[in-house]
Write an enzyme that holds these catalytic residues in place. Structure first.
Site, PDB file in Angstrom:
ATOM      1  CB  ILE A  49      -0.878  -0.123   1.075  1.00 31.28           C
ATOM      2  CG1 ILE A  49      -1.819   1.335   1.243  1.00 31.28           C
ATOM      3  CG2 ILE A  49       0.023   0.101   2.532  1.00 31.28           C
ATOM      4  CD1 ILE A  49      -3.033   1.122   2.136  1.00 31.28           C
ATOM      5  CB  CYS A  50       1.279   4.018   1.141  1.00 31.03           C
ATOM      6  SG  CYS A  50       1.572   5.597   1.643  1.00 31.03           S
ATOM      7  CB  ALA A  51       5.663   5.021  -0.690  1.00 31.56           C
TER       8      ALA A  51
END
Length: 483
Positions: A401-403
């Site tokens: 998730i995310c970066a």
């Protein structure tokens, strides 16, 4: 966003005025030296490396500096405080002082989301343990290390005191005489105080701090709340200087509402944008799935969640908490030399074991939280990358998730031939960007998502793959994430 804070009176002015400090705390020589060092660092702050500006936009304030407990929670005079006050927008507004207590049995999602979101606003957040030690054993096996003991904070003035929920955490708050005294003084001084989940009824109500006020709490405590307040079912309820909310699934909205009360609507919008909150709270979550396949396990899913210095604490804790609620066996492994890690907004979490030990086991899923520093640490860990590659080669589930999809999976070829999403500012690093606008994407044995505000959906998507959608929706309702 369509959710609203319900206020007792539409005529009441918001936000609340800041609490002016009128006394100057005397510092010991060692503290004075640390203060001088902090001032010098503020005069010449380090510029973030290229590409980090968006992720750190709301994170440039005193909590970014090395933590010194006594200095961190001292009240300075207005004149001296201004030397310490700065933000990403070059505002001259003094940083707000916030106390978030934690206890054994605190709901970790509620605690960490509150701390993280408030620190993104530039507030100085003191995490204080009501136990005899700094480390608390929160619900669902999450271990949090506080910044100080609550006794160290009893003579400090705060602009806000915010109590997370969880049981028996809320009871431990109620039984803590020091915390009761601090919150009662906060109320008597006409300053902002707040609570979520069980704490409005169990702590604030028991202390007599909700008399004649509208308040809300977790549904199973509404009867208790009705004996000490006017109980309502709002997502977030404000009445005068008190803000209350319902549970894990409403805590992000609760925290953004607190930012608005501490600062203003503009600051709240600035903070909430990168969080990627859902536009309509309570709607049933959706997962985009391509190339469906069954995610298999032997009875109980064995899941590895690595964490590292710089991991996004909201994402990590929501993944761990929700998967453990579903009765998965979750191993939290530190990618580093120590079990304790310092997450992206300076929350201190303790892993179950080091990655070297965790690597001896096999997993039905390996899932990476985001956070720029954490994702970089994951990408630089040969052991973790090799584990992910073996997972993919065996056609076993993995996710990020995310970066982390952009900084870990993409560079190591783990998104080849896959549809994925990531944090918006990182999506230009993905070779295939055709599905980046979706909040959660499942492609065969891969699951990816976007950021803190999509973490609950991300974790529920994992629950759905292993246990089925009815189980995931049951959990979502218990957490008050969906109606």
């Amino acid at each position: 966003m369509t959710w609203r804070i319900r206020s007792r009176s539409s005529q009441r002015s918001h936000p609340l005025p800041p609490y002016p400090s009128t006394t100057e705390t005397k510092l010991l020589p060692a503290q004075r030296a640390r203060a001088d060092t902090s001032r010098r660092s503020l005069k010449n702050p380090k510029k973030p490396p290229k590409g980090m500006a968006l992720l750190q936009l709301h994170h440039l304030s005193l909590h970014s500096l090395p933590f010194t407990p006594k200095l961190h929670h001292s009240r300075f005079s207005t004149r001296k405080s201004l030397r310490f006050s700065f933000s990403a927008s070059a505002s001259t507004t003094m940083a707000k002082q916030v106390l978030v207590p934690v206890a054994n049995g605190t709901e970790p999602m509620e605690a960490v989301i509150t701390i993280d979101v408030l620190r993104r606003s530039g507030a100085e957040v003191m995490v204080a343990s009501v136990e005899k030690e700094l480390r608390v054993d929160a619900c669902h096996g999450v271990k949090i290390v506080a910044d100080a003991l609550v006794g160290d904070c009893k003579d400090t003035g705060f602009d806000l005191i915010a109590l997370p929920g969880g049981m028996p955490g809320a009871t431990n708050f109620k039984d803590c005489a020091v915390l009761e005294s601090v919150v009662k003084k906060q109320a008597a001084d006409g300053r902002l105080y707040a609570a979520v989940c069980a704490s409005p009824a169990v702590a604030l109500g028991s202390w007599g701090l909700l008399k004649g006020l509208k308040a809300t709490c977790y549904p199973s405590f509404m009867e208790q709340l009705s004996s000490c307040a006017t109980a309502v079912e709002s997502i977030v309820q404000q009445d005068g200087k008190v803000v209350t909310s319902r549970g894990p699934g409403t805590t992000m909205e609760f925290s953004v509402a607190l930012v608005e009360q501490l600062y203003d609507k503009e600051k709240a919008d600035e903070v909430s944008g990168p969080l990627l909150l859902r536009p309509n709270h309570g709607d049933e979550y959706k997962v985009i799935e391509l190339n469906p396949m069954e995610w298999k396990c032997n009875n109980i899913p064995q899941i590895l969640v690595p964490i590292a210095d710089g991991s996004e604490e909201m994402e990590a804790v929501m993944i761990i908490d929700i998967l453990r609620r579903a009765k998965a066996n979750v191993v939290v492994a530190s990618v580093g030399d120590n079990l304790e890690i310092l997450a992206s907004r300076k929350v201190k979490l303790v892993a179950d074991m080091l990655l070297d030990e965790a690597a001896k086991l096999s997993y039905d899923l390996i899932v990476l939280p985001g956070g720029l520093g954490g994702a970089q640490a994951f990408a630089n860990s040969d052991k973790l990358v090799n584990m992910l590659k073996k997972q993919a080669e065996s056609n076993k589930p993995y996710g990020a998730i995310c970066a982390s999809p952009a900084l870990v999976l993409e560079p190591h070829g783990l998104l080849k031939g896959k549809k994925a999403t990531a944090f918006p500012a990182m999506c230009n690093k993905l070779s295939d960007q055709s599905f980046i606008d979706n909040r959660v994407v499942v492609d065969g044995n891969l699951i990816t998502s976007r950021g803190p505000g999509t973490s609950m959906e991300f974790a529920l998507g994992i629950v759905e793959k292993f246990f089925g959608r009815p189980k995931a929706l049951e959990l979502a309702k218990v957490m008050l994430f969906v109606h």
